[in-house]
Design a protein around this motif. Structure first.
Motif, PDB file in Angstrom:
ATOM      1  N   LYS A   1       0.832  -1.203   0.000  1.00  0.00           N
ATOM      2  CA  LYS A   1       0.000   0.000   0.000  1.00  0.00           C
ATOM      3  C   LYS A   1       0.866   1.253   0.000  1.00  0.00           C
ATOM      4  O   LYS A   1       0.588   2.228  -0.709  1.00  0.00           O
ATOM      5  CB  LYS A   1      -0.914  -0.014   1.231  1.00  0.00           C
ATOM      6  N   GLU A   2       1.943   1.240   0.780  1.00  0.00           N
ATOM      7  CA  GLU A   2       2.842   2.390   0.867  1.00  0.00           C
ATOM      8  C   GLU A   2       3.487   2.691  -0.487  1.00  0.00           C
ATOM      9  O   GLU A   2       3.596   3.853  -0.881  1.00  0.00           O
ATOM     10  CB  GLU A   2       3.934   2.152   1.911  1.00  0.00           C
ATOM     11  N   SER A   3       3.894   1.636  -1.211  1.00  0.00           N
ATOM     12  CA  SER A   3       4.528   1.847  -2.516  1.00  0.00           C
ATOM     13  C   SER A   3       3.517   2.344  -3.540  1.00  0.00           C
ATOM     14  O   SER A   3       3.843   3.184  -4.382  1.00  0.00           O
ATOM     15  CB  SER A   3       5.197   0.562  -3.009  1.00  0.00           C
ATOM     16  N   ARG A   4       2.292   1.831  -3.488  1.00  0.00           N
ATOM     17  CA  ARG A   4       1.259   2.327  -4.407  1.00  0.00           C
ATOM     18  C   ARG A   4       0.985   3.809  -4.142  1.00  0.00           C
ATOM     19  O   ARG A   4       0.835   4.598  -5.077  1.00  0.00           O
ATOM     20  CB  ARG A   4      -0.022   1.507  -4.274  1.00  0.00           C
ATOM     21  N   GLU A   5       0.946   4.191  -2.864  1.00  0.00           N
ATOM     22  CA  GLU A   5       0.747   5.607  -2.527  1.00  0.00           C
ATOM     23  C   GLU A   5       1.938   6.441  -2.999  1.00  0.00           C
ATOM     24  O   GLU A   5       1.766   7.559  -3.498  1.00  0.00           O
ATOM     25  CB  GLU A   5       0.542   5.770  -1.017  1.00  0.00           C
TER      26      GLU A   5
ATOM     27  N   SER B   1       1.672   7.170  -6.601  1.00  0.00           N
ATOM     28  CA  SER B   1       0.712   8.267  -6.816  1.00  0.00           C
ATOM     29  C   SER B   1       1.384   9.614  -6.551  1.00  0.00           C
ATOM     30  O   SER B   1       1.162  10.586  -7.278  1.00  0.00           O
ATOM     31  CB  SER B   1      -0.504   8.116  -5.908  1.00  0.00           C
ATOM     32  N   ASP B   2       2.205   9.651  -5.499  1.00  0.00           N
ATOM     33  CA  ASP B   2       2.964  10.876  -5.216  1.00  0.00           C
ATOM     34  C   ASP B   2       3.885  11.222  -6.385  1.00  0.00           C
ATOM     35  O   ASP B   2       3.997  12.388  -6.776  1.00  0.00           O
ATOM     36  CB  ASP B   2       3.822  10.711  -3.950  1.00  0.00           C
TER      37      ASP B   2
END
Length: 195
Positions: free
Chosen positions: A132-136, A139-140
């Motif tokens: 989830k952190e990498s997907r976010e 997006s950044d």
């Protein structure tokens, strides 16, 4: 970065090749491609370069520098001390130009990430779902790719630029580590084209 060339050397080479894209974009592409597990041999990388940069196959002396971008990115990502540095213009350029170059680096990263991800899926080597952190973080990066020179007007612009560069660097290394946990840096390269 442990290579024999720098941003300015590559900018001069790109000018001679007639490439409209900046060195930052090619370096970002290499890092994105490698981060998701993409590996290619020298000739296949040169095909990636000619397509990305929209140039003819370079003369025999130029491929060393172009392949050097790929090799140095792989070496930096795979180093124990996580030595990756973004290939961006130096402080002699004004902040606005450096900000635009950072956006181009990130755009290259996202393009390389997408190309290698597609390649791995088409080979039946399904890419494990990113955290989830990498997907976010991706997006950044998509938002950072839209950064513009007019954001240099802020009085804290220089500090913000340095912090964003560091964030991008950490995201790239984190995604590399996540996607390559079971993939040694010496994984057999592939020769697929961009298309």
């Amino acid at each position: 970065m442990s290579n024999e060339f720098d941003h300015d050397d590559l900018a001069n080479l790109f000018l001679n090749l007639g490439a409209l894209q900046p060195p930052a974009e090619l370096h970002g592409y290499a890092v994105g491609f490698l981060s998701v597990g993409g590996r290619v041999e020298r000739q296949a990388w040169l095909k990636h370069c000619t397509e990305l940069l929209d140039i003819e196959m370079p003369n025999p002396d130029d491929p060393d520098a172009l392949f050097g971008v790929y090799k140095s990115a792989l070496e930096a990502l795979g180093s124990e001390d996580l030595a990756l540095q973004l290939m961006l213009p130096g402080d002699e350029l004004d902040l606005g130009q450096r900000i635009v170059s950072l956006g181009q680096w990130v755009q290259g990263f996202l393009t390389g990430f997408a190309m290698a991800g597609k390649q791995r899926q088409s080979e039946g080597d399904a890419l494990d779902a990113l955290s989830k952190e990498s997907r976010e973080a991706l997006s950044d990066l998509a938002a950072i790719a839209q950064i513009s020179a007019d954001q240099a007007d802020d009085e804290d612009g220089e500090q913000d630029y340095v912090e964003i560069c560091e964030y991008v660097r950490v995201v790239a290394m984190t995604i590399f580590l996540e996607c390559n946990a079971a993939t040694p840096a010496t994984k057999k390269p592939k020769g697929e084209r961009l298309h």
